[in-house]
Enzyme design. Structure first.
Site, PDB file in Angstrom:
ATOM      1  N   HIS A 158      -0.969   9.402 -13.077  1.00 58.18           N
ATOM      2  CA  HIS A 158      -1.522   9.694 -11.755  1.00 58.18           C
ATOM      3  C   HIS A 158      -1.129  11.103 -11.307  1.00 58.18           C
ATOM      4  CE1 HIS A 158      -3.338   8.778  -7.895  1.00 58.18           C
ATOM      5  NE2 HIS A 158      -2.347   9.478  -7.365  1.00 58.18           N
ATOM      6  N   HIS A 171       1.822  17.963  -4.557  1.00 60.03           N
ATOM      7  CA  HIS A 171       0.667  18.698  -4.046  1.00 60.03           C
ATOM      8  C   HIS A 171       1.012  20.126  -3.630  1.00 60.03           C
ATOM      9  CE1 HIS A 171      -1.965  15.295  -4.350  1.00 60.03           C
ATOM     10  NE2 HIS A 171      -1.172  14.548  -3.607  1.00 60.03           N
ATOM     11  N   HIS A 181       1.698  56.993 -34.836  1.00 57.61           N
ATOM     12  CA  HIS A 181       0.832  57.678 -33.852  1.00 57.61           C
ATOM     13  C   HIS A 181       1.223  57.295 -32.432  1.00 57.61           C
ATOM     14  CE1 HIS A 181      -2.924  59.040 -31.865  1.00 57.61           C
ATOM     15  NE2 HIS A 181      -3.105  59.763 -32.945  1.00 57.61           N
ATOM     16  N   HIS A 202      -8.263  13.196  -4.939  1.00 60.06           N
ATOM     17  CA  HIS A 202      -8.801  12.205  -5.871  1.00 60.06           C
ATOM     18  C   HIS A 202     -10.283  12.452  -6.180  1.00 60.06           C
ATOM     19  CE1 HIS A 202      -5.478   8.994  -4.997  1.00 60.06           C
ATOM     20  NE2 HIS A 202      -5.003  10.153  -5.402  1.00 60.06           N
TER      21      HIS A 202
END
Length: 435
Positions: A237, A264, A343, A80
């Protein structure tokens, strides 16, 4: 796109509060920090007051919160506070704490936004480090998280939050700027599902948790001190958390993150992958010419300086200036280049003369930015000491390094090198007439 500068805070500021997991009262003080120092946590409650760099290589746990550690020194639940600094564009700061976990506040990042605004944000002279995403990256985890990063001219996050059995599925998508973050992301509070939090409460693992600092979902009801602040507060959030975990990259990001059921662990896995990718890209540049930022000039900025256009613009972006005379550009060579049709058929090779042209264009950017040269055009006059050492083929990225050695009213000289994977593929001395 204008050059982004690094930022720090103008003065120290402090707050006190209860931490979520330990339930301890913690005092947290933020201090200004010099450019290129990054974000550091300082444990004033420990002997010698050790510090920990807020970088993904220091992440030791990321199941329900993100913990960083160096040796025996740990800081829990950093997401946070890091989210607030990232969201408000603060690159360098020392976060001083007298405990091992920041205060939880009301479960959002609002208390840290307020703290940063109290301290003030100031620009620094150094250029901000930015990782520009130029190719899609995709990640899926066993827990069901899906994260994709795609190129974008801005920094965006789109998030779909999915609860157990599909409950409270929400979506939110936004560009991330300090103004948008403060208004739309920072107030979103953390949330938990009752069936997940009950065993943690029984084990005393969230001693500071209450309806004052978290939303609790029980069945189809949301329990909290106040009603939802946004209809999709859960998704917002999750974006707050993504920003906090992504701050551990240690630099800004320019790209679009698309997240489905993030967490996380998935966030930090993505951050590790991006950190590794950035390191790989930077190893292509000799250490002496290592850019301190992402693009200094993107394609649209380059075209404001050079008259060249498709199919003859041979520089995609400028990634570094060193003083007034040295410049580094990049050209990504793809099979779509029109000259590969002839080429060579079945054996595509970038013509050496176009590598010379790439050097000339980067050199033109270097000397046209010097005082009095704006709006002029550099006409290629001659090339000496030309050497072509290796072939350049589709998939290669040219790092084009030039140094202007002489620039008078009508004549400019420069030396240039093209490098692929750390090896010189071509080099030359260039002469221009300025008009």
């Amino acid at each position: 796109m204008p050059t982004e500068l690094q930022h720090t805070i103008a003065r120290r500021a402090s707050l006190s509060g209860i931490s979520l997991h330990t339930g301890e009262n913690v005092t947290l003080t933020i201090h200004p920090a010099p450019a290129d120092s990054g974000i550091k946590f300082k444990r004033t409650d420990l002997k010698d007051e050790p510090t920990i760099d807020a970088l993904v290589e220091n992440v030791k746990a990321s199941e329900r919160a993100t913990m960083i550690a160096e040796g025996n020194v740990k800081v829990h639940t950093v997401e946070h506070v890091l989210s607030a600094f990232s969201g408000l564009g603060v690159d360098n700061v020392v976060i001083e704490m007298n405990a091992n976990e920041p205060a939880i506040g009301d479960g959002s990042a609002q208390l840290y936004v307020d703290l940063i605004k109290e301290a003030g944000v100031v620009a620094q002279e150094a250029r901000r480090q930015v990782f520009e995403v130029h190719e899609p990256f995709h990640l899926e985890t066993k827990a069901g998280s899906i994260l994709t990063v795609v190129p974008d001219e801005k920094f965006r996050i789109s998030c779909t939050q999915v609860g157990p059995d599909g409950r409270f599925t929400q979506f939110y998508s936004t560009e991330i700027t300090p103004q948008i973050y403060e208004r739309e992301i920072a107030p979103a509070r953390t949330f938990v599902f009752y069936e997940d939090v009950k065993p943690l409460m029984e084990k005393g693992l969230i001693k500071g948790g209450s309806l004052d600092n978290a939303l609790v979902v029980r069945g189809d009801s949301v329990l909290g001190k106040e009603p939802l602040r946004f209809p999709n507060e859960f998704a917002r959030h999750k974006i707050l958390d993504i920003l906090g975990d992504l701050a551990l990259l240690g630099r800004g990001l320019r790209g679009h993150i698309i997240a489905v059921k993030p967490g996380h662990a998935a966030n930090t896995e993505l951050t590790r992958a991006l950190s590794k990718k950035y390191a790989q890209l930077m190893t292509m540049v000799p250490a002496a010419m290592m850019p301190k930022g992402g693009s200094v000039l993107d394609t649209s900025d380059v075209m404001k300086i050079l008259p060249h256009r498709f199919p003859f613009l041979m520089v995609d972006r400028i990634v570094a200036f060193e003083g007034d005379t040295k410049c580094t550009g990049i050209k990504s060579v793809t099979i779509n280049e029109p000259y590969f049709q002839g080429h060579f058929p079945g054996h595509p090779v970038m013509p050496g003369v176009l590598q010379l042209e790439a050097m000339a264009q980067v050199a033109s950017v270097a000397f046209l930015r010097q005082a009095g040269n704006a709006g002029r055009i550099g006409y290629f006059m001659s090339a000496d000491s030309v050497k072509f050492r290796k072939t350049v083929v589709p998939g290669d990225t040219l790092f084009i390094h030039v140094e202007v050695t002489k620039a008078k009213k009508s004549i400019a000289k420069a030396i240039g090198k093209c490098i692929v994977n750390g090896e010189v593929v071509s080099e030359a001395e260039l002469l221009f007439g300025l008009a």
